[in-house]
Design an enzyme around this catalytic site. Structure first.
Site, PDB file in Angstrom:
ATOM      1  N   SER A  93       3.159   8.729  -9.196  1.00  8.81           N
ATOM      2  CA  SER A  93       4.202   8.757  -8.183  1.00  8.81           C
ATOM      3  C   SER A  93       5.486   9.324  -8.759  1.00  8.81           C
ATOM      4  O   SER A  93       5.589   9.581  -9.950  1.00  8.81           O
ATOM      5  CB  SER A  93       4.514   7.360  -7.656  1.00  8.81           C
ATOM      6  OG  SER A  93       3.355   6.627  -7.569  1.00  8.81           O
ATOM      7  N   ASP A 113       1.460  19.891 -14.975  1.00  4.96           N
ATOM      8  CA  ASP A 113       2.313  18.787 -14.531  1.00  4.96           C
ATOM      9  C   ASP A 113       2.346  18.866 -13.017  1.00  4.96           C
ATOM     10  O   ASP A 113       2.915  19.787 -12.455  1.00  4.96           O
ATOM     11  CB  ASP A 113       3.715  18.968 -15.130  1.00  4.96           C
ATOM     12  CG  ASP A 113       4.648  17.839 -14.736  1.00  4.96           C
ATOM     13  OD1 ASP A 113       4.164  16.826 -14.194  1.00  4.96           O
ATOM     14  OD2 ASP A 113       5.866  17.970 -14.972  1.00  4.96           O
ATOM     15  N   GLY A 151       4.230  14.283  -7.781  1.00  6.59           N
ATOM     16  CA  GLY A 151       3.796  13.050  -7.150  1.00  6.59           C
ATOM     17  C   GLY A 151       4.251  12.959  -5.711  1.00  6.59           C
ATOM     18  O   GLY A 151       3.739  12.159  -4.950  1.00  6.59           O
ATOM     19  N   ASN A 197       2.017   3.069 -17.758  1.00  9.62           N
ATOM     20  CA  ASN A 197       3.259   3.483 -18.410  1.00  9.62           C
ATOM     21  C   ASN A 197       4.352   2.423 -18.235  1.00  9.62           C
ATOM     22  O   ASN A 197       4.216   1.501 -17.440  1.00  9.62           O
ATOM     23  CB  ASN A 197       3.702   4.818 -17.795  1.00  9.62           C
ATOM     24  CG  ASN A 197       4.773   5.500 -18.618  1.00  9.62           C
ATOM     25  OD1 ASN A 197       4.939   5.229 -19.813  1.00  9.62           O
ATOM     26  ND2 ASN A 197       5.523   6.383 -17.984  1.00  9.62           N
ATOM     27  N   GLY A 216       0.075  42.592  34.143  1.00 11.38           N
ATOM     28  CA  GLY A 216      -0.673  43.572  34.919  1.00 11.38           C
ATOM     29  C   GLY A 216      -2.045  43.904  34.365  1.00 11.38           C
ATOM     30  O   GLY A 216      -2.667  44.880  34.767  1.00 11.38           O
ATOM     31  N   SER A 243      -5.067  42.381  34.739  1.00 10.61           N
ATOM     32  CA  SER A 243      -6.170  42.331  35.702  1.00 10.61           C
ATOM     33  C   SER A 243      -6.076  43.479  36.700  1.00 10.61           C
ATOM     34  O   SER A 243      -7.083  44.103  37.041  1.00 10.61           O
ATOM     35  CB  SER A 243      -6.146  40.989  36.454  1.00 10.61           C
ATOM     36  OG  SER A 243      -6.375  39.942  35.540  1.00 10.61           O
ATOM     37  N   SER A 253      -4.961  36.584  25.435  1.00 11.33           N
ATOM     38  CA  SER A 253      -5.372  36.652  24.015  1.00 11.33           C
ATOM     39  C   SER A 253      -4.168  36.850  23.090  1.00 11.33           C
ATOM     40  O   SER A 253      -3.985  37.923  22.534  1.00 11.33           O
ATOM     41  CB  SER A 253      -6.425  37.739  23.792  1.00 11.33           C
ATOM     42  OG  SER A 253      -6.099  38.945  24.436  1.00 11.33           O
TER      43      SER A 253
END
Lengths: 299, 637
Positions: free
Chosen positions: B38, B116, B119, B171, B479, B481, B548
């Site tokens: 951490s 290294d 965390g 630690n 436009g 379609s 799309s």
């Protein structure tokens, strides 16, 4: 069972990286500074593509202020490797007479940073090998092997691509380029041991010899040619010196030494108490100066 | 200051017999490991300590470190080792490590590369990155705090990524008075958790990075602890590189080396096993076989080469082999699949879109791939399986992936190099995910493409036309379609066989189960693309009218079809114009907030970069547009 040594593994890794670049870049180039790291990188390139010669040119971004001995080795090294040598000198810096004595930081900025950008743009290189190592300097420790630069060559340390396993993502957009660092995981000691083991030719300045010197701002400088401005009445003093790193001669500090062989150099290095960049005027600014230079496009 | 321990450089040997020293150091092995924990567990301090003790810090660096320590250090007059490794300026201000950094040090026996890894929760992707090349993980625990959520997360990730060697570094023992009972309590807690995620064994060491206990020298403060110091353990663990040599031979081809007509070699780094001259090998996926004629290197030809070495191989026979192929032991070649189950770690701000086509890179192979099914997400804190429809940054999921071409692979658990892959976004080129192949889905091996006698050429020939997919894309109300409809009438009049697939109509049937989220839009287009492809196979000229909005999906459909068959028609109507027309009244609703995820309002539209045809509807009527497209088609027949 064959145990590979750490140098064998580093060598194999660097070769793998170089071949990946060859397979994915359209127009790669190897930046060649004539120093010891460049010498190792060039040697590895010969190995990576043998029996073919390395399939890209060498590029030296020249400042016109390198040591004479470096210019001598430059041509020979390219010829030995069977590679084309491109030399770029920033025409603007040339015209304005930019030099390390009068212009300080501007010298590095114009000759090296700007010069490099110009050369990459001029030849349209999309991938450039560099000899930087992660152990050199704090901000280098976080740089990727494949490091991306935007269309203006800038580096964004917060937006780096994750690099997993040996899978390098070399895809880039239009105008973007990659800097590739095949020596990322080598240390200074690894470099020297490898040069020793492989018998790689390096600039004689790395070995001790009596040379004309003057002291400037705590650095021991070599008077390499007549352009060096001496103070009235000042005469260069002959000292036994050598260099741990090579750049522009007015910016590169020498150390007094009697080491004339590679084992002696390694011996000195191991017993020394200063880092190799200590002899470089460029790194002496504020703590994070290298990171800032890199964001601006310095290699 | 602690004295330099003897495990590092023997100064006496260096000064008296440098050649003997060099000989020892040229035979060192190399171990890569990661440190994780951490935010405040003291990782950077621990690494700083390892570097300092191994004399990897020089006087000039130390001087600047001492100055920095006084300026921003948290250790009073003591040296703040963390400042040594927290490199980037931003992190020095925030006091946290935000990116993976690599450090180096060496002892008499080994060179070490330390990743290294941060965390901080939002940077889990960096931890996975650092772990992917590591043999060993050092998991730090603050003795005062014990096993935390972050500890579980990091242990899970280290195990997931296949790290076999786990060190539990308890630690800050100095802050709990070197209490044995506290240490044992933490170890028991951790063991109970570790077993649930499948970690079989780990080595627990009580230490203090700040005070230097049990890092390089056994500490008198923990007389009750009989195990190795951290460094002694790092020097002695078995290397995975050596273990790889016992497996079957595999080498992914990186580059074909052809300096002249007489030499053709295949360059790569050996992933596993050993290769010798005369060995029978098979090139996968083609299945072609030959024997090894030579193992070429700059330093001369070799009789054999092992996992980890970069070499160039030549064959006794002239067989096809190129980048992406895997050269393998003929007796035990790796499998091939185009559908497999995999674990996926998502690494990008933009979430996973199932069905979207990504680039998948595995070894030296590069294919198009899509996540077919997201089976579940994994809560790394509890190992629980959660239902999910997408994966966000730092999420981990189990997915089924399909590829457009078969890939050569091995299960990740058996071979990291042959089973680890990345996904790349086609638009941003970002590395968006890391994946690990779990197993091939049996289907892929059994379902073979049905070869049909009356093929697509036969269909097209009978109709006397070249099949095309005319893909109209543009904003709602642009436009599409209207123009597509006009064009189809003209084509029909000239005897062409056509079919118009319209967005609204398809959503009433085939795609009525889909909504308008980004994920649903991607699936919508994928299905329409598949239908259009079948119709083009049948020889039809297909017209599609869909918003799309994403380039990636339009490119996906383009990739499904033979070259030149996909024609992207960009109906370019500015948003303001489309909104003003608002034929269906949808913009009004969207602006009022009654319609969510409306393209152009609160959902993006990616305009095509290089469409075959661009129609500017502010300059052209639908009839003129149809003429322009017919004109293009006749010129590009």
């Amino acid at each position: 069972m064959t145990d590979l040594t750490h140098l064998q593994r580093l060598e194999a890794e660097s070769i793998h990286i170089m071949r990946e670049v060859m397979a994915s870049a359209e127009n790669p180039v190897m930046l060649y500074s004539v120093g010891k790291d460049s010498a190792v990188m060039l040697h590895l390139a010969k190995k990576a593509f043998y029996p073919s010669p390395p399939p890209f040119p060498l590029l030296h971004v020249d400042t016109t202020w390198k040591f004479q001995a470096m210019y001598e080795l430059r041509a020979k090294a390219a010829e030995d490797a069977g590679m084309e040598l491109l030399v770029h000198q920033n025409p603007e810096a040339k015209e304005k007479g930019i030099n390390p004595f009068d212009h300080g930081a501007l010298h590095t900025d114009m000759w090296k940073t700007e010069g490099l950008k110009q050369a990459l743009d001029k030849y349209q290189f999309d991938a450039a090998f560099g000899g930087a190592r992660r152990d050199e300097e704090k901000s280098r420790a976080k740089e990727r092997v494949f490091s991306f630069r935007g269309a203006n060559h800038q580096w964004d340390p917060k937006n780096q691509r994750p690099e997993l396993w040996k899978l390098y993502n070399a895809r880039k957009g239009k105008g973007e380029s990659i800097r590739v660092f095949p020596l990322s995981n080598w240390t200074e000691l690894d470099i020297w041991q490898y040069i020793h083991l492989e018998n790689i030719e390096i600039v004689p300045l790395y070995f001790s010899a009596p040379r004309p010197t003057v002291e400037r701002d705590g650095l021991l400088l070599m008077v390499d040619d007549e352009r060096f401005p001496l103070a009235p009445g000042e005469t260069p003093v002959e000292r036994h010196i050598r260099f741990r790193t090579l750049g522009c001669y007015p910016l590169t500090g020498a150390e007094e030494s009697k080491a004339t062989t590679l084992p002696e150099i390694i011996q000195e290095m191991l017993l020394t108490t200063t880092s190799e960049r200590q002899g470089r005027a460029i790194d002496k600014d504020a703590g994070a100066s290298m990171e800032k230079k890199k964001q601006e496009g310095y290699f | 200051m602690t004295d330099t321990p003897s495990v590092y450089q023997t100064d006496a040997l260096i000064s008296q017999d440098i050649d003997a020293y060099l000989d020892i150091h040229q035979h060192k092995s190399m171990l890569r490991f990661i440190t994780c924990g951490s935010v405040d567990d003291g990782k950077s301090t621990l690494i700083g300590r390892l570097l300092y003790d191994s004399k990897m810090i020089f006087e000039d660096q130390l001087a600047s470190l001492e100055a920095d320590s006084k300026k921003m250090g948290t250790q009073g007059d003591e040296i703040d080792f963390a400042l040594l490794v927290d490199g980037l300026a931003a992190e020095r201000e925030q006091g946290i490590t935000i990116d993976v950094a690599y450090r180096f040090f060496a002892t008499e026996k080994r060179k070490f590369i330390v990743a290294d890894t941060p965390g901080h929760e939002q940077y889990t992707r960096n931890m996975v990155t650092g772990a992917s090349t590591a043999d060993l993980a050092v998991i730090l625990i603050d003795a005062r705090k014990g096993v935390l959520t972050q500890t579980r997360r990091h242990s899970y990730l280290a195990h997931l990524i296949g790290i076999k060697q786990i060190v539990l570094a308890v630690n800050k023992m100095d802050l709990v008075d070197y209490d044995e009972a506290r240490f044992n309590e933490i170890v028991d807690d951790y063991r109970a958790f570790a077993e649930t995620i499948g970690i079989q064994a780990f080595t627990a060491i009580p230490l203090s990075g700040l005070a230097g206990d049990n890092i390089t020298n056994p500490s008198d403060n923990t007389a009750w602890y009989q195990g190795p110091t951290l460094l002694a353990h790092l020097e002695d663990v078995e290397l995975s590189n050596t273990l790889e040599q016992e497996k079957d031979f595999r080498m992914a081809v990186q580059w074909v080396n052809r300096p002249n007509l007489d030499f053709r070699g295949f360059s790569g780094q050996i992933a596993s096993g050993v290769v010798r001259i005369g060995d029978d090998v098979r090139v996968v996926p083609s299945g072609k076989q030959s024997t090894i004629a030579s193992i070429v290197t700059f330093d001369g030809e070799l009789d054999q080469a092992v996992a980890g070495q970069s070499v160039t191989l030549t064959f006794a026979d002239e067989i096809d082999c190129s980048r992406g192929d895997v050269i393998a032991a003929a007796s035990a070649p790796p499998a091939v699949t185009d559908q497999f189950e995999s674990t996926l770690v998502w690494m990008d701000e933009t979430p996973l879109l199932p069905s979207r086509s990504y680039i998948l890179k595995i070894g030296t192979q590069r294919v198009n791939a899509a996540v077919q099914t997201l089976k579940h997400q994994i809560n790394v804190n509890s190992s629980e399986q959660l239902a999910a429809s997408t994966l966000q940054l730092n999420d981990i999921g189990v997915v089924d992936i399909s590829t457009d071409r078969p890939i050569v692979f091995e299960e990740y658990a058996d071979n990291r190099e042959m089973g680890g892959f990345i996904l790349i976004d086609k638009m941003t080129n970002a590395t968006v995910a890391a994946g690990m192949v779990r197993f091939s889905l049996r289907r892929a091996q059994n379902v073979h493409w049905q070869a049909i006698d009356v093929d697509r050429q036969a269909h097209a020939a009978l109709k006397n036309q070249s099949p095309r997919v005319l893909w109209f894309t543009g904003l709602s109300g642009s436009g599409k379609s209207t123009i597509a409809n006009e064009l189809e009438k003209r084509l029909h009049q000239t005897g062409r066989h056509t079919y118009l697939l319209d967005g609204d109509n398809v959503r009433h049937g085939l795609n009525k189960d889909l909504g308008f989220t980004d994920a649903a839009r991607v699936e919508n287009i994928r299905r329409v693309g598949e239908v259009a492809k079948l119709m083009a196979d049948a020889g039809l000229i297909v017209l599609t009218a869909f918003i799309s909005p994403f380039q990636a999906e339009r490119d996906m459909v383009r990739a499904m079809l033979p070259d030149n068959e996909f024609v992207e028609v960009f109906v370019d109507t500015p948003l303001a114009v489309a909104e003003q027309r608002d034929v269906k009244g949808l913009y009004k609703k969207a602006r009022a907030g009654d319609l969510k995820n409306f393209t152009g309002i609160d959902s993006p539209y990616e305009a095509p970069e290089n469409p075959e045809i661009r129609i500017d509807t502010t300059q052209m009527t639908a009839e003129q547009a149809a003429d322009a497209i017919l004109d293009w088609l006749s010129k590009n027949a």
